[in-house]
Design an enzyme around this catalytic site. Structure first.
Site, mmCIF file in Angstrom:
data_model
loop_
_atom_site.group_PDB
_atom_site.id
_atom_site.type_symbol
_atom_site.label_atom_id
_atom_site.label_comp_id
_atom_site.label_asym_id
_atom_site.label_seq_id
_atom_site.Cartn_x
_atom_site.Cartn_y
_atom_site.Cartn_z
ATOM 1 N N HIS A 170 0.879 -1.188 0.000
ATOM 2 C CA HIS A 170 0.000 0.000 0.000
ATOM 3 C C HIS A 170 0.909 1.228 0.000
ATOM 4 O O HIS A 170 1.627 1.474 -0.968
ATOM 5 C CB HIS A 170 -0.925 -0.109 1.216
ATOM 6 N N HIS B 289 -2.352 -2.318 -9.943
ATOM 7 C CA HIS B 289 -3.298 -1.712 -8.998
ATOM 8 C C HIS B 289 -4.553 -2.568 -8.960
ATOM 9 O O HIS B 289 -4.963 -3.111 -9.975
ATOM 10 C CB HIS B 289 -3.657 -0.283 -9.436
ATOM 11 N N ASP C 214 2.821 5.437 -7.225
ATOM 12 C CA ASP C 214 4.095 5.349 -6.503
ATOM 13 C C ASP C 214 5.309 5.233 -7.407
ATOM 14 O O ASP C 214 6.440 5.303 -6.912
ATOM 15 C CB ASP C 214 4.059 4.145 -5.551
HETATM 16 N N1 CMC Z 1 4.832 -6.891 -10.342
HETATM 17 C C1 CMC Z 1 4.755 -8.138 -10.843
HETATM 18 N N2 CMC Z 1 3.630 -8.842 -10.934
HETATM 19 C C2 CMC Z 1 2.510 -8.258 -10.510
HETATM 20 C C3 CMC Z 1 2.500 -6.955 -9.979
HETATM 21 C C4 CMC Z 1 3.730 -6.269 -9.908
HETATM 22 N N3 CMC Z 1 3.790 -5.041 -9.404
HETATM 23 N N4 CMC Z 1 1.236 -6.624 -9.625
HETATM 24 C C5 CMC Z 1 0.485 -7.667 -9.933
HETATM 25 N N5 CMC Z 1 1.245 -8.660 -10.472
HETATM 26 C C6 CMC Z 1 0.787 -9.952 -10.991
HETATM 27 C C7 CMC Z 1 0.477 -10.923 -9.868
HETATM 28 O O1 CMC Z 1 1.620 -11.678 -9.517
HETATM 29 C C8 CMC Z 1 -0.589 -11.764 -10.519
HETATM 30 O O2 CMC Z 1 0.038 -12.637 -11.432
HETATM 31 P P1 CMC Z 1 -0.548 -14.146 -11.677
HETATM 32 O O3 CMC Z 1 -1.899 -13.911 -12.290
HETATM 33 O O4 CMC Z 1 0.422 -14.775 -12.563
HETATM 34 O O5 CMC Z 1 -0.619 -14.767 -10.318
HETATM 35 C C9 CMC Z 1 -1.381 -10.751 -11.354
HETATM 36 O O6 CMC Z 1 -0.437 -9.724 -11.660
HETATM 37 C C10 CMC Z 1 -2.578 -10.147 -10.643
HETATM 38 O O7 CMC Z 1 -2.099 -9.521 -9.458
HETATM 39 P P2 CMC Z 1 -2.852 -9.504 -8.076
HETATM 40 O O8 CMC Z 1 -1.832 -9.589 -6.973
HETATM 41 O O9 CMC Z 1 -3.964 -10.497 -8.091
HETATM 42 O O10 CMC Z 1 -3.481 -8.070 -8.115
HETATM 43 P P3 CMC Z 1 -4.050 -7.305 -6.874
HETATM 44 O O11 CMC Z 1 -5.130 -6.452 -7.398
HETATM 45 O O12 CMC Z 1 -4.399 -8.244 -5.778
HETATM 46 O O13 CMC Z 1 -2.812 -6.456 -6.374
HETATM 47 C C11 CMC Z 1 -1.312 -4.699 -5.993
HETATM 48 C C12 CMC Z 1 -2.687 -5.077 -6.530
HETATM 49 C C13 CMC Z 1 -1.181 -3.175 -5.994
HETATM 50 C C14 CMC Z 1 -1.185 -5.188 -4.543
HETATM 51 C C15 CMC Z 1 -0.237 -5.356 -6.871
HETATM 52 O O14 CMC Z 1 -0.354 -4.898 -8.203
HETATM 53 C C16 CMC Z 1 1.171 -5.104 -6.361
HETATM 54 O O15 CMC Z 1 1.650 -5.834 -5.482
HETATM 55 N N6 CMC Z 1 1.878 -4.057 -6.903
HETATM 56 C C17 CMC Z 1 3.193 -3.707 -6.410
HETATM 57 C C18 CMC Z 1 3.064 -2.873 -5.157
HETATM 58 C C19 CMC Z 1 2.606 -1.468 -5.471
HETATM 59 O O16 CMC Z 1 3.108 -0.800 -6.355
HETATM 60 N N7 CMC Z 1 1.631 -1.007 -4.670
HETATM 61 C C20 CMC Z 1 1.126 0.355 -4.778
HETATM 62 C C21 CMC Z 1 -0.290 0.381 -5.188
HETATM 63 S S1 CMC Z 1 -0.811 2.048 -5.578
HETATM 64 C C22 CMC Z 1 -0.793 2.871 -4.079
HETATM 65 C C23 CMC Z 1 -1.862 2.442 -3.178
HETATM 66 O O17 CMC Z 1 -3.045 2.487 -3.552
HETATM 67 O O18 CMC Z 1 -1.536 2.100 -2.047
#
Ligand code: CMC
Length: 422
Positions: free
Chosen positions: A268, A307, A363
């Site tokens: 986050h 995201h 970010d």
């Molecule tokens: N790098 C690599 N792979 C990713 C990333 C990433 N940043 N984000 C998602 N994925 C992959 C994930 O591994 C999954 O792959 P698979 O289908 O093969 O298992 C797929 O994309 C779907 O991801 P998810 O984890 O189901 O997506 P989510 O909606 O649960 O997660 C997130 C959203 C923000 C937690 C995630 O994209 C992430 O961890 N990003 C990196 C951390 C980041 O930049 N966070 C800041 C978010 S913006 C500020 C805020 O609102 O706080």
């Protein structure tokens, strides 16, 4: 067109008609779907609330597919260009852009509450010298609730107004105290003659009470815009924590401490810190493919990408990317910028990211700006929390006044042993 959903339970052959309001069905309407009289009824299973609306809200609108973000109907691009952070904070909390006199009263109220009790300084002193500033913010926000027992009077509009002034007014002071503590440098008191962000920069970067320091107006403005972009983002993890704790009718200082704790996590608010660490780890453009290989095999994340809601370019990232250049004109170019630009270019044409609709989020570039402005990485999430306090309070107040809201208490699917005897 009938606004209902007809469901047939194939376990019993029974059919149910369920109402659809605002594009949603009520989870409690599923309770009637049972296989026997002692069945508790059908539940929905949604870990991480991926497809569950926890509230009705009129504060922030996001269309993740189109990359749209609006506060109270106003596009984020217009607010970033034409408003100040305190106007936007007013807008989020009150629903309208303030008139001139309303703004004056609002700014005066917040400015009057920038000081913290001297014992809060002593409380800060108790933290270890290398305590993470975000840990200090979480702890101090919780501690503040003990200084303001009147904050428990949450259904009193006058009391709420005062707590809102206090929390928005004191956040920069707490953030600056945590920063100065980590450096072992003297605390600088708020200067109520300065704007919200200029005062913040003054408390952070004025080397000592006896030294002259003038915050750079370009940097103060850039910080103000960054605060606007971070002020609210509907039902994100920390806002959900604020609402969840607020739903037990705890005071807003305690609820804000919980929200700050949620923001602390690397998925986050901690992501901007993680982005800079990642860029430093990559170091040079030629090492990007090596890093991406580890992302492809799920060994690493590309921080600042992806995201839960945006499946397109985060509109905030666009504004921040443009602003980075303005900041770098004052501070000099951040050497990691070239790595970031190249990483973004490669990732946007990489099938791994395209197929998963992963785009830069807020970010990806904000950390580079903060670093160039002189903030250590450990302060990045603290900056986020100063801005997000406006959104947390708007959402908390909306919840308190929402007659449909009760204590947040999700259900579970019990998968343990049904019964055993000792
Ligand atoms: N790098 C690599 N792979 C990713 C990333 C990433 N940043 N984000 C998602 N994925 C992959 C994930 O591994 C999954 O792959 P698979 O289908 O093969 O298992 C797929 O994309 C779907 O991801 P998810 O984890 O189901 O997506 P989510 O909606 O649960 O997660 C997130 C959203 C923000 C937690 C995630 O994209 C992430 O961890 N990003 C990196 C951390 C980041 O930049 N966070 C800041 C978010 S913006 C500020 C805020 O609102 O706080």
């Amino acid at each position: 067109m009938k606004n209902t959903l007809t469901v047939t339970d194939n376990r019993t052959g029974k059919t149910y008609e369920i109402g659809i309001d605002d594009g949603a069905i009520k989870a409690t309407d599923l309770k009637q779907i049972k296989i026997s009289d002692d069945d508790q009824g059908l539940l929905t299973y949604d870990p991480g609330f991926v497809n569950t609306a926890s509230c009705k809200s009129s504060i922030t609108f996001i269309d993740g597919e189109k990359g749209i973000l609006r506060y109270r109907g106003y596009p984020i691009e217009q607010l970033a260009e034409k408003s100040t952070f305190l106007e936007v904070a007013y807008l989020l909390i009150h629903g309208e852009i303030p008139s001139k006199s309303e703004l004056q009263e609002w700014v005066d109220g917040i400015t009057l509450h920038t000081m913290v009790h001297e014992n809060i300084k002593k409380f800060m002193d108790g933290f270890h010298h290398d305590a993470h500033p975000m840990g200090m913010i979480v702890g101090t926000l919780g501690a503040l609730s003990t200084f303001y027992p009147d904050a428990k009077d949450i259904f009193n509009p006058e009391s709420r107004k005062k707590q809102i002034f206090r929390l928005i007014g004191k956040m920069p002071t707490l953030a600056a105290l945590s920063y100065k503590h980590s450096l072992g440098m003297p605390y600088i008191y708020p200067d109520n003659e300065l704007s919200y962000t200029a005062n913040f920069l003054n408390m952070l970067f004025k080397p000592s009470p006896s030294t002259r320091y003038s915050p750079d107006p370009v940097l103060a403005k850039a910080l103000d815009v960054l605060f606007i972009l971070h002020a609210d983002h509907e039902q994100n993890c920390s806002t959900n924590a604020m609402r969840s704790v607020g739903s037990s009718q705890a005071d807003p200082f305690s609820a804000a401490a919980a929200a700050a704790a949620a923001l602390y996590g690397p998925l986050h608010g901690g992501a901007n810190e993680a982005v800079v660490r990642m860029l430093e780890e990559i170091g040079t453009k030629d090492r990007i493919p090596e890093y991406l290989e580890q992302v492809h095999t799920h060994k690493k994340l590309l921080y600042g990408f992806g995201h839960r809601i945006y499946k397109n370019y985060d509109p905030r990232a666009k504004i921040i990317k443009e602003m980075a250049y303005k900041v770098f004109e004052v501070t000099g170019k951040n050497p990691l910028l070239d790595v970031a630009l190249e990483l973004e270019r490669i990732a946007l044409s990489d099938d791994y990211f395209i197929s998963r609709k992963l785009y830069p989020n807020v970010d990806f570039y904000s950390g580079l700006i903060y670093q160039s402005m002189g903030f250590p990485t450990s302060m990045f999430t603290v900056l986020f929390s100063v801005a997000r306090m406006a959104g947390w309070l708007a959402q908390w107040q909306e919840e308190i006044l929402d007659k449909e809201q009760g204590i947040a208490r999700p259900r579970q699917l019990y998968t343990g042993i049904p019964l055993r005897n000792l």
